[in-house]
Design a protein around this motif. Structure first.
Motif, PDB file in Angstrom:
ATOM      1  N   PHE A 137     127.519 -43.270 -31.438  1.00  0.00           N
ATOM      2  CA  PHE A 137     128.387 -42.692 -30.235  1.00  0.00           C
ATOM      3  C   PHE A 137     127.311 -41.907 -29.046  1.00  0.00           C
ATOM      4  CE2 PHE A 137     131.047 -43.241 -33.886  1.00  0.00           C
ATOM      5  CZ  PHE A 137     132.169 -44.274 -33.676  1.00  0.00           C
ATOM      6  N   SER A 138     127.886 -42.458 -28.130  1.00  0.00           N
ATOM      7  CA  SER A 138     127.614 -42.156 -26.491  1.00  0.00           C
ATOM      8  C   SER A 138     128.782 -41.840 -25.424  1.00  0.00           C
ATOM      9  CB  SER A 138     126.154 -43.095 -26.199  1.00  0.00           C
ATOM     10  OG  SER A 138     126.527 -43.983 -25.994  1.00  0.00           O
ATOM     11  N   ARG A 139     128.674 -40.649 -24.962  1.00  0.00           N
ATOM     12  CA  ARG A 139     129.445 -40.978 -23.745  1.00  0.00           C
ATOM     13  C   ARG A 139     129.195 -39.901 -22.316  1.00  0.00           C
ATOM     14  NH1 ARG A 139     133.671 -36.415 -25.805  1.00  0.00           N
ATOM     15  NH2 ARG A 139     132.544 -35.387 -25.883  1.00  0.00           N
ATOM     16  N   THR A 140     129.438 -40.278 -21.305  1.00  0.00           N
ATOM     17  CA  THR A 140     128.567 -39.668 -19.990  1.00  0.00           C
ATOM     18  C   THR A 140     129.452 -39.017 -19.561  1.00  0.00           C
ATOM     19  OG1 THR A 140     126.964 -40.679 -20.352  1.00  0.00           O
ATOM     20  CG2 THR A 140     127.091 -39.770 -17.859  1.00  0.00           C
ATOM     21  N   ILE A 141     129.910 -37.488 -19.603  1.00  0.00           N
ATOM     22  CA  ILE A 141     130.193 -36.399 -18.473  1.00  0.00           C
ATOM     23  C   ILE A 141     129.847 -36.221 -17.677  1.00  0.00           C
ATOM     24  CG2 ILE A 141     132.137 -34.566 -19.056  1.00  0.00           C
ATOM     25  CD1 ILE A 141     132.684 -35.270 -21.423  1.00  0.00           C
ATOM     26  N   ASN A 142     130.302 -36.181 -16.483  1.00  0.00           N
ATOM     27  CA  ASN A 142     129.569 -35.591 -14.525  1.00  0.00           C
ATOM     28  C   ASN A 142     128.387 -36.012 -15.434  1.00  0.00           C
ATOM     29  OD1 ASN A 142     132.385 -34.429 -13.944  1.00  0.00           O
ATOM     30  ND2 ASN A 142     131.760 -33.168 -15.169  1.00  0.00           N
ATOM     31  N   GLY A 143     127.674 -37.338 -15.659  1.00  0.00           N
ATOM     32  CA  GLY A 143     126.865 -37.278 -15.625  1.00  0.00           C
ATOM     33  C   GLY A 143     125.434 -36.751 -16.546  1.00  0.00           C
ATOM     34  N   LYS A 144     125.533 -35.824 -17.405  1.00  0.00           N
ATOM     35  CA  LYS A 144     125.188 -35.717 -18.614  1.00  0.00           C
ATOM     36  C   LYS A 144     125.765 -36.205 -20.068  1.00  0.00           C
ATOM     37  CE  LYS A 144     124.998 -31.618 -21.583  1.00  0.00           C
ATOM     38  NZ  LYS A 144     125.255 -30.547 -22.201  1.00  0.00           N
ATOM     39  N   ARG A 145     124.729 -36.796 -20.624  1.00  0.00           N
ATOM     40  CA  ARG A 145     124.651 -38.066 -21.382  1.00  0.00           C
ATOM     41  C   ARG A 145     124.989 -36.685 -22.749  1.00  0.00           C
ATOM     42  NH1 ARG A 145     121.805 -43.598 -22.525  1.00  0.00           N
ATOM     43  NH2 ARG A 145     123.227 -44.594 -24.043  1.00  0.00           N
ATOM     44  N   ASP A 146     125.919 -37.587 -23.775  1.00  0.00           N
ATOM     45  CA  ASP A 146     126.348 -36.868 -24.995  1.00  0.00           C
ATOM     46  C   ASP A 146     126.011 -37.711 -26.018  1.00  0.00           C
ATOM     47  OD1 ASP A 146     126.605 -34.416 -23.996  1.00  0.00           O
ATOM     48  OD2 ASP A 146     128.962 -34.563 -24.531  1.00  0.00           O
ATOM     49  N   ARG A 147     125.508 -37.740 -27.225  1.00  0.00           N
ATOM     50  CA  ARG A 147     125.250 -38.981 -28.277  1.00  0.00           C
ATOM     51  C   ARG A 147     125.455 -38.283 -29.433  1.00  0.00           C
ATOM     52  NH1 ARG A 147     119.447 -41.977 -27.767  1.00  0.00           N
ATOM     53  NH2 ARG A 147     120.594 -43.713 -25.636  1.00  0.00           N
TER      54      ARG A 147
END
Length: 171
Positions: A15-25
């Motif tokens: 799973f991946s998401r982008t919050i405020n230009g920061k990518r979480d995986r």
């Protein structure tokens, strides 16, 4: 957003998401070996994520537990006799070759597959066609597997067939 990844023999979901230009995986194991099963699991988990039912970035998120709970809701079979359990098993395994399950209307020991031969012998020897599957005990299996005069290869054959049958009907 989710994707599949294969590591060794097993498939993982990423799973991946982008919050405020920061990518979480985050990557979690599905504990599945086959691609079609993994793709089906991916679709289910993506639907749940889109609806807000799950949060894959939560600390205690486990996709295997979630998929098992979804599968548990689908399994509502009512098997009241051993005969019904055997017929249900034959129906579930009808996609296999004729040497395994033939699903003939008039079964005989000469015109049936390997699963049918073992299960029909089990039912006939114990005389439990009308017994509830919940009442089947270890003794019933031992009557067939440890019958005097049976060779180890035949014993193993019966054991394998009964184990698969019992896992499919999940009693």
């Amino acid at each position: 957003m989710a994707s599949l990844k294969k590591r060794g023999r097993y498939y993982y979901i990423r799973f991946s998401r982008t919050i405020n230009g920061k990518r979480d995986r985050i990557t979690k194991s599905l504990k599945l070996r086959y691609k079609d099963q993994a793709e089906e699991a991916l679709e289910k988990l993506e639907e749940l994520e889109e609806s807000g039912a799950i949060d894959p970035f939560a600390k205690n998120f486990d996709p295997v537990v979630i998929l098992d709970s979804l599968d548990g809701k689908d399994h509502s079979i009512n098997l009241y006799t051993v005969r019904e359990a055997a017929d249900y098993f034959y129906m579930k395994k009808s996609h296999l070759s004729n040497s395994t399950v033939k699903n003939a209307k008039n079964r005989t020991m000469d015109s049936c597959g390997a699963y049918e031969q073992a299960i029909e012998h089990f039912i006939d020897l114990n005389g439990i066609a009308d017994l509830s599957p919940l009442m089947v005990r270890q003794q019933h299996f031992e009557n067939v597997i440890f019958k005097p005069g049976i060779k180890p290869a035949t014993r193993h054959f019966y054991f394998k067939q009964f184990r698969v049958w019992w896992k499919v009907i999940r009693i």
